[in-house]
Design an enzyme around this catalytic site. Structure first.
Site, PDB file in Angstrom:
ATOM      1  N   ASP A 171       1.486  -8.828   4.238  1.00 47.99           N
ATOM      2  CA  ASP A 171       0.067  -9.165   4.296  1.00 47.99           C
ATOM      3  C   ASP A 171      -0.589  -7.867   4.739  1.00 47.99           C
ATOM      4  OD1 ASP A 171      -2.509  -9.787   5.272  1.00 47.99           O
ATOM      5  OD2 ASP A 171      -1.945 -11.895   5.417  1.00 47.99           O
ATOM      6  N   HIS A 172      -1.191  -7.146   3.798  1.00 51.07           N
ATOM      7  CA  HIS A 172      -1.569  -5.768   4.128  1.00 51.07           C
ATOM      8  C   HIS A 172      -2.640  -5.696   5.214  1.00 51.07           C
ATOM      9  CE1 HIS A 172      -4.868  -6.374   1.274  1.00 51.07           C
ATOM     10  NE2 HIS A 172      -5.400  -5.256   1.696  1.00 51.07           N
ATOM     11  N   HIS A 234      -4.961 -13.438   4.798  1.00 46.95           N
ATOM     12  CA  HIS A 234      -5.542 -12.392   5.636  1.00 46.95           C
ATOM     13  C   HIS A 234      -6.386 -12.950   6.796  1.00 46.95           C
ATOM     14  CE1 HIS A 234      -4.131  -9.996   2.424  1.00 46.95           C
ATOM     15  NE2 HIS A 234      -5.190 -10.037   1.653  1.00 46.95           N
TER      16      HIS A 234
HETATM   17  C1  BG6 Z   1      -6.132  -8.528  -1.645  1.00 38.81           C
HETATM   18  C2  BG6 Z   1      -6.863  -9.508  -2.511  1.00 38.81           C
HETATM   19  O1  BG6 Z   1      -5.118  -9.160  -0.930  1.00 38.81           O
HETATM   20  O2  BG6 Z   1      -7.043  -7.931  -0.722  1.00 38.81           O
HETATM   21  C3  BG6 Z   1      -8.015  -8.823  -3.227  1.00 38.81           C
HETATM   22  O3  BG6 Z   1      -5.965 -10.049  -3.458  1.00 38.81           O
HETATM   23  C4  BG6 Z   1      -8.908  -8.120  -2.246  1.00 38.81           C
HETATM   24  O4  BG6 Z   1      -8.760  -9.758  -3.992  1.00 38.81           O
HETATM   25  C5  BG6 Z   1      -8.091  -7.215  -1.349  1.00 38.81           C
HETATM   26  O5  BG6 Z   1      -9.846  -7.365  -2.979  1.00 38.81           O
HETATM   27  C6  BG6 Z   1      -8.949  -6.622  -0.263  1.00 38.81           C
HETATM   28  O6  BG6 Z   1      -8.216  -5.663   0.428  1.00 38.81           O
HETATM   29  P1  BG6 Z   1      -8.924  -4.518   1.221  1.00 38.81           P
HETATM   30  O7  BG6 Z   1      -7.813  -3.806   1.903  1.00 38.81           O
HETATM   31  O8  BG6 Z   1      -9.660  -3.668   0.245  1.00 38.81           O
HETATM   32  O9  BG6 Z   1      -9.849  -5.201   2.178  1.00 38.81           O
END
Ligand code: BG6
Length: 463
Positions: A171-172, A234
């Protein structure tokens, strides 16, 4: 090259690999980070030679890596990249992969499934033909299935082949610098930790706003929507970090237990109409690969409660959406006023694009008048050039953690399962109560109904 470590990416010609994974590997190499020093096997269907792939990947590194491109650093990484062409949906082709691994002396496998979850089953079956694959680690991307049932099936299948503690569900958001900072800001500062509860806090607001639309991902997104794409993973992770009790120790289990306790007590009032607003941006239905009458939400705002002694009665507002007026992710803690009429103190943890902490508090207006005005302290962590260059990006940090075997900042199965139960139930309620998906204009703040939802309870979104 360390042959004891082989990192294989399925979906090696996809967006995620080019935009995030290869640049993360480059940053590790350029930062002289020794953790990833083995062979990197890129699996794709397209007809590249390793040489051609390395050249192409270098262009993405130039565009997307955090650290600036230097030929000598990229060369060191590129020498370890091997392109292996195969159709990963064809189980028979894995015999060839096994032979390739044997011939190149590969071992210590880490597999990254950078593909849609519907392919996980075939890959796992195919890997049964590869010696030593089952004792390797595997990293999987969200969404873990499309609903609770699919996620459970997926999990049983994955755990039947890989050891459960070798499965890394990425989960980045958990790799973002300021998400990791939430615990420190809260627990290392008595001025906050002593008043971190419903007695002193009026509401918590978690916002993840995006300027971009669905772009080329319409096919995936239309089956997912904001609830599954952003909330279920997230934003729920962030709620658990904001609301959990201090973990009893530094280990993965301790943090995980506290996060689970929050998830298990997360509740939404029965009245879905008053506690959930879904929206869709005007023009979404004309996006590539989106159904012409799609009712998929590209915006969601929820009013939730954590039913425990610390938080009972205090709302957590969370919202996320695409095609909004700005890209901004933040966690705002709105404290209760000391006396009615005096403005509230606000602590805002800024996650992106700017990383920092904003604090709003009351002072006397300078001069003779005994009037209260607000002082605003704005600490910008990412403004400093040095900080920016030193802060690893989310994928870089999480890949490093996976290589080292650190699991605390990955989603655990029971967290995923509980989040799915929650989102599935919410969606069912939404459908059975026939609640609308409100239209909003691109570049706006989202549907007006999301503002009204807060106003009804005497609150406004903090911007
Ligand atoms: C991803 C989603 O997990 O996170 C995307 O699938 C979203 O739809 C993205 O745009 C957002 O990531 P960040 O790091 O740009 O906030």
């Amino acid at each position: 090259m360390n042959k004891e470590q082989t990192f294989t990416i399925f979906g090696g010609t996809g967006d995620l690999t080019f935009r995030k994974l290869i640049p993360a590997f480059y940053n590790m190499a350029a930062a002289d980070n020794e953790q990833l020093n083995g062979q990197i096997v890129i699996i794709g269907r397209r007809d590249y030679t390793s040489e051609a792939y390395r050249k192409l990947a270098g262009e993405w590194v130039e565009k997307f890596a955090r650290l600036s491109y230097r030929e000598e650093f990229y060369k060191e990484l590129a020498e370890r990249i091997v392109y292996y062409r195969m159709d990963f949906t064809d189980e028979e082709e894995y015999k060839g992969l096994d032979e390739f691994y044997r011939a190149s002396g590969a071992g210590g496998h880490i597999f990254y499934f950078a593909v849609a979850p519907r392919f996980f089953g075939t890959i796992v079956k195919g890997l049964q033909k590869v010696e030593g694959a089952g004792s390797g680690k595997v990293v999987i991307e969200k969404p873990f299935g499309e609903n609770l049932e699919a996620a459970e099936e997926l999990n049983i299948m994955m755990e039947a082949f890989f050891q459960p503690d070798h499965i890394y569900r990425i989960d980045h958001y958990l790799g973002k610098e300021m998400v990791r900072n939430i615990q420190t800001i809260r627990f290392a500062n008595p001025i906050f930790s002593n008043i971190w509860d419903a007695e002193h806090i009026e509401c918590v607001q978690i916002s993840a706003l995006e300027e971009v639309g669905v772009e080329t991902r319409g096919g995936y997104y239309d089956h997912s929507g904001a609830l599954k794409d952003m909330m279920q993973n997230h934003l729920f992770q962030i709620i658990t970090i904001v609301a959990m009790e201090r973990p009893q120790g530094p280990g993965v289990e301790e943090m995980h237990q506290e996060q689970m306790k929050v998830l298990e007590t997360l509740a939404m009032p029965d009245d879905a109409a008053g506690s959930a607003v879904l929206g869709q941006y005007v023009g979404y239905r004309s996006e590539q690969a989106v159904a012409p009458h799609s009712a998929t939400e590209t915006y969601a705002a929820l009013r939730l409660f954590v039913e425990n002694d610390r938080w009972r009665g205090m709302p957590f507002y969370i919202r996320t959406g695409k095609k909004l007026m700005k890209r901004e992710m933040q966690v705002a803690i709105v404290f209760k006023s000391s006396v009615p009429g005096v403005p509230q103190n606000i602590l805002n943890i800024k996650i992106q694009p700017t990383e920092g902490v904003y604090l709003q508090f009351n002072i006397k207006r300078p001069g003779e008048l005994d009037e209260i005005i607000q002082a605003k302290m704005d600490f910008c962590q990412s403004c400093s050039y040095i900080n920016q260059m030193n802060t690893p990006e989310a994928y870089e940090r999480l890949l490093g953690a996976c290589i080292r075997g650190e699991r605390s900042w990955f989603s655990q199965w029971d967290q995923v399962e509980t989040s799915w139960k929650y989102v599935d139930a919410l969606r069912e309620r939404y459908v059975s109560q026939r609640l609308p998906v409100y239209a909003y204009e691109p570049g706006d703040t989202g549907p007006a109904e999301a503002d009204l939802m807060l106003e009804r309870y005497g609150h406004t979104w903090f911007d």
